[in-house]
Enzyme design. Structure first.
Site, short mmCIF file in Angstrom:
data_model
loop_
_atom_site.label_atom_id
_atom_site.label_comp_id
_atom_site.label_asym_id
_atom_site.label_seq_id
_atom_site.Cartn_x
_atom_site.Cartn_y
_atom_site.Cartn_z
N ARG A 1 0.84 -1.21 0.00
CA ARG A 1 0.00 0.00 0.00
C ARG A 1 0.87 1.25 0.00
O ARG A 1 0.59 2.22 -0.71
CB ARG A 1 -0.94 -0.01 1.20
CG ARG A 1 -2.03 -1.06 1.11
CD ARG A 1 -3.01 -0.94 2.25
NE ARG A 1 -3.72 0.33 2.23
CZ ARG A 1 -4.37 0.82 3.28
NH1 ARG A 1 -4.39 0.13 4.43
NH2 ARG A 1 -4.99 1.97 3.21
N GLN B 1 -9.86 10.07 6.76
CA GLN B 1 -9.73 8.69 7.21
C GLN B 1 -8.59 8.00 6.44
O GLN B 1 -8.22 6.89 6.75
CB GLN B 1 -11.05 7.95 6.98
CG GLN B 1 -12.21 8.53 7.76
CD GLN B 1 -13.54 7.99 7.28
OE1 GLN B 1 -14.01 6.94 7.72
NE2 GLN B 1 -14.14 8.68 6.32
N ASN B 2 -8.09 8.71 5.43
CA ASN B 2 -7.06 8.13 4.55
C ASN B 2 -5.68 8.19 5.20
O ASN B 2 -5.38 9.13 5.94
CB ASN B 2 -7.05 8.86 3.21
CG ASN B 2 -8.41 8.81 2.55
OD1 ASN B 2 -9.26 7.99 2.90
ND2 ASN B 2 -8.64 9.71 1.60
N ASP C 1 -2.94 7.88 3.16
CA ASP C 1 -2.10 7.99 1.96
C ASP C 1 -1.34 9.31 1.85
O ASP C 1 -0.56 9.48 0.90
CB ASP C 1 -2.95 7.76 0.70
CG ASP C 1 -4.13 8.73 0.58
OD1 ASP C 1 -5.16 8.35 -0.02
OD2 ASP C 1 -4.02 9.88 1.09
N HIS D 1 -7.04 8.24 11.10
CA HIS D 1 -6.64 6.83 11.17
C HIS D 1 -5.14 6.65 11.03
O HIS D 1 -4.66 5.57 10.68
CB HIS D 1 -7.39 6.03 10.09
CG HIS D 1 -8.86 5.98 10.32
ND1 HIS D 1 -9.76 5.63 9.34
CD2 HIS D 1 -9.60 6.25 11.42
CE1 HIS D 1 -11.00 5.69 9.83
NE2 HIS D 1 -10.93 6.06 11.07
N CYS E 1 6.82 1.48 17.79
CA CYS E 1 7.06 0.21 18.48
C CYS E 1 5.87 -0.14 19.36
O CYS E 1 5.30 0.74 20.03
CB CYS E 1 8.33 0.31 19.33
SG CYS E 1 8.63 -1.17 20.29
N THR F 1 -16.62 9.03 1.29
CA THR F 1 -16.65 8.04 2.36
C THR F 1 -18.01 7.35 2.39
O THR F 1 -19.04 7.99 2.14
CB THR F 1 -16.34 8.65 3.74
OG1 THR F 1 -16.37 7.61 4.72
CG2 THR F 1 -17.33 9.75 4.13
N SER F 2 -18.01 6.05 2.71
CA SER F 2 -19.27 5.30 2.79
C SER F 2 -19.99 5.60 4.10
O SER F 2 -21.11 5.17 4.30
CB SER F 2 -18.97 3.80 2.69
OG SER F 2 -18.07 3.42 3.72
N1 APR Z 1 -15.26 10.37 -5.65
C1 APR Z 1 -16.00 10.42 -4.51
N2 APR Z 1 -16.42 9.31 -3.84
C2 APR Z 1 -16.09 8.12 -4.37
C3 APR Z 1 -15.34 7.98 -5.56
C4 APR Z 1 -14.92 9.19 -6.20
N3 APR Z 1 -14.20 9.17 -7.31
N4 APR Z 1 -15.17 6.66 -5.83
C5 APR Z 1 -15.80 5.98 -4.82
N5 APR Z 1 -16.36 6.86 -3.96
C6 APR Z 1 -17.11 6.57 -2.74
C7 APR Z 1 -17.86 5.26 -2.73
O1 APR Z 1 -19.14 5.39 -3.31
C8 APR Z 1 -17.93 4.94 -1.24
O2 APR Z 1 -19.10 5.51 -0.67
O3 APR Z 1 -16.16 6.47 -1.70
C9 APR Z 1 -16.69 5.63 -0.67
C10 APR Z 1 -15.58 4.70 -0.20
O4 APR Z 1 -16.08 3.99 0.90
P1 APR Z 1 -15.17 2.88 1.63
O5 APR Z 1 -14.57 2.00 0.64
O6 APR Z 1 -16.03 2.29 2.69
O7 APR Z 1 -13.97 3.72 2.27
P2 APR Z 1 -13.98 4.72 3.53
O8 APR Z 1 -15.31 5.35 3.73
O9 APR Z 1 -12.83 5.61 3.38
O10 APR Z 1 -13.68 3.69 4.73
C11 APR Z 1 -13.59 4.19 6.03
O11 APR Z 1 -12.90 2.06 6.84
O12 APR Z 1 -11.73 0.20 6.41
C12 APR Z 1 -11.72 1.33 7.16
O13 APR Z 1 -9.87 2.49 8.07
C13 APR Z 1 -10.53 2.21 6.86
O14 APR Z 1 -10.43 4.61 6.70
C14 APR Z 1 -11.15 3.47 6.29
C15 APR Z 1 -12.56 3.44 6.83
#
Ligand code: APR
Length: 260
Positions: A84, A115-116, A118, A133, A141, A202-203
């Site tokens: 990653r 939450q990223n 990166d 996060h 450590c 974010t979802s």
């Molecule tokens: N622009 C905007 N939103 C987008 C795009 C885009 N180009 N592509 C996808 N998405 C949306 C999706 O529709 C989804 O709702 O981004 C969201 C990603 O959701 P997740 O995969 O659940 O990621 P996230 O919300 O960041 O997860 C939260 O979960 O696993 C843990 O620690 C990890 O920080 C992470 C946390």
């Protein structure tokens, strides 16, 4: 988003479009809070977690993102985080990250809570970034809390054991772990004082981060930017269904958001 094409037509009674409502709200805002998730980095080529081809679709979260998983197989965990880390290093901030970095200069108070892990917001030039996060810039450590920087290759697996008897682990918040106290407190405070809250990519299913969108501020204008609906879509003032790298630059460069 026809309203940005400059053609002036229609009557004054027509309701403003969602984007126009957001621009009006931003125009009057002094304080803006932005919550981002992996979706904002999707157009930089990084996978999300739960979307198509998402990390949790192809990997077992309990094996890779939990203290228990690390304890039972640290080499597996580091191999995955090193991959990653390499992907993050190869990625570039996209137009969504850059638009937010520019927006920061237009407001007295502008906070990104991401939450990223990166580092793409920081690489885009954003300054006031709260990493809820953690990040993959350092390892720490498990025993003495010493820290060490990680280069693009991450941590060589033969160096996992630390001289104090502990193990080097990614400086990431894993499932079942608490967020960094100071970072979380600042995020709550920034969400609570915001005039406008942007929820981007974010979802909104992982807590406590998702609570920042709707739990701390009943008066803010909350806008969700996401191609897909989420559990908070029905609780926000405005939803812009599109990719962040397309929507955010359209919201900002109009110049309509420069506060008075
Ligand atoms: N622009 C905007 N939103 C987008 C795009 C885009 N180009 N592509 C996808 N998405 C949306 C999706 O529709 C989804 O709702 O981004 C969201 C990603 O959701 P997740 O995969 O659940 O990621 P996230 O919300 O960041 O997860 C939260 O979960 O696993 C843990 O620690 C990890 O920080 C992470 C946390």
């Amino acid at each position: 988003m026809a309203e940005t094409d400059g053609a002036c037509s229609g009557t004054l009674t027509e309701p403003l479009t969602p984007a126009a409502n957001l621009i009006v709200a931003l125009r009057g805002a002094k304080s803006v809070f932005v919550l981002t998730g992996s979706g904002i980095s999707a157009e930089s080529g990084l996978p999300t977690f739960r979307g198509v081809g998402g990390l949790w679709r192809t990997h077992r979260v309990e094996e890779l993102a939990s203290p228990e998983g690390f304890a039972s197989d640290p080499v597996l965990v580091w191999t995955w985080y090193n991959e990653r880390k390499a992907a993050h290093e190869a990625a570039q901030p996209n137009a969504g990250h850059l638009a937010l970095a520019q927006m920061e200069d237009a407001f007295d108070d502008f906070t990104i809570a991401t939450q990223n892990v990166d580092s793409l917001h920081l690489r885009a030039g954003s300054r006031n970034v709260l990493e809820l996060h953690g990040s993959l810039r350092e390892a720490r450590c498990t025993n003495c809390s010493a820290r060490r920087p990680l280069d693009a290759a991450g941590l060589p697996c033969q160096e996992i054991d630390h001289s104090c008897g502990g193990r080097w682990r990614p400086d990431i918040v894993w499932f079942g772990e608490s967020l960094p106290r100071d970072v979380w407190q600042k995020a709550q405070e920034a969400a609570a004082r915001a005039d406008v809250i942007l929820v981007v990519g974010t979802s909104a299913v992982v807590y406590p981060a998702a609570a920042l969108a709707t739990h701390y501020n009943a008066r803010a204008f909350v806008a969700e930017i996401n191609p897909q609906p989420t559990p908070i879509s029905s609780r926000v003032a405005c939803t812009l269904r599109g990719p962040a790298a397309e929507v955010l630059p359209r919201i900002y460069p109009s110049g309509a958001v420069v506060s008075e």
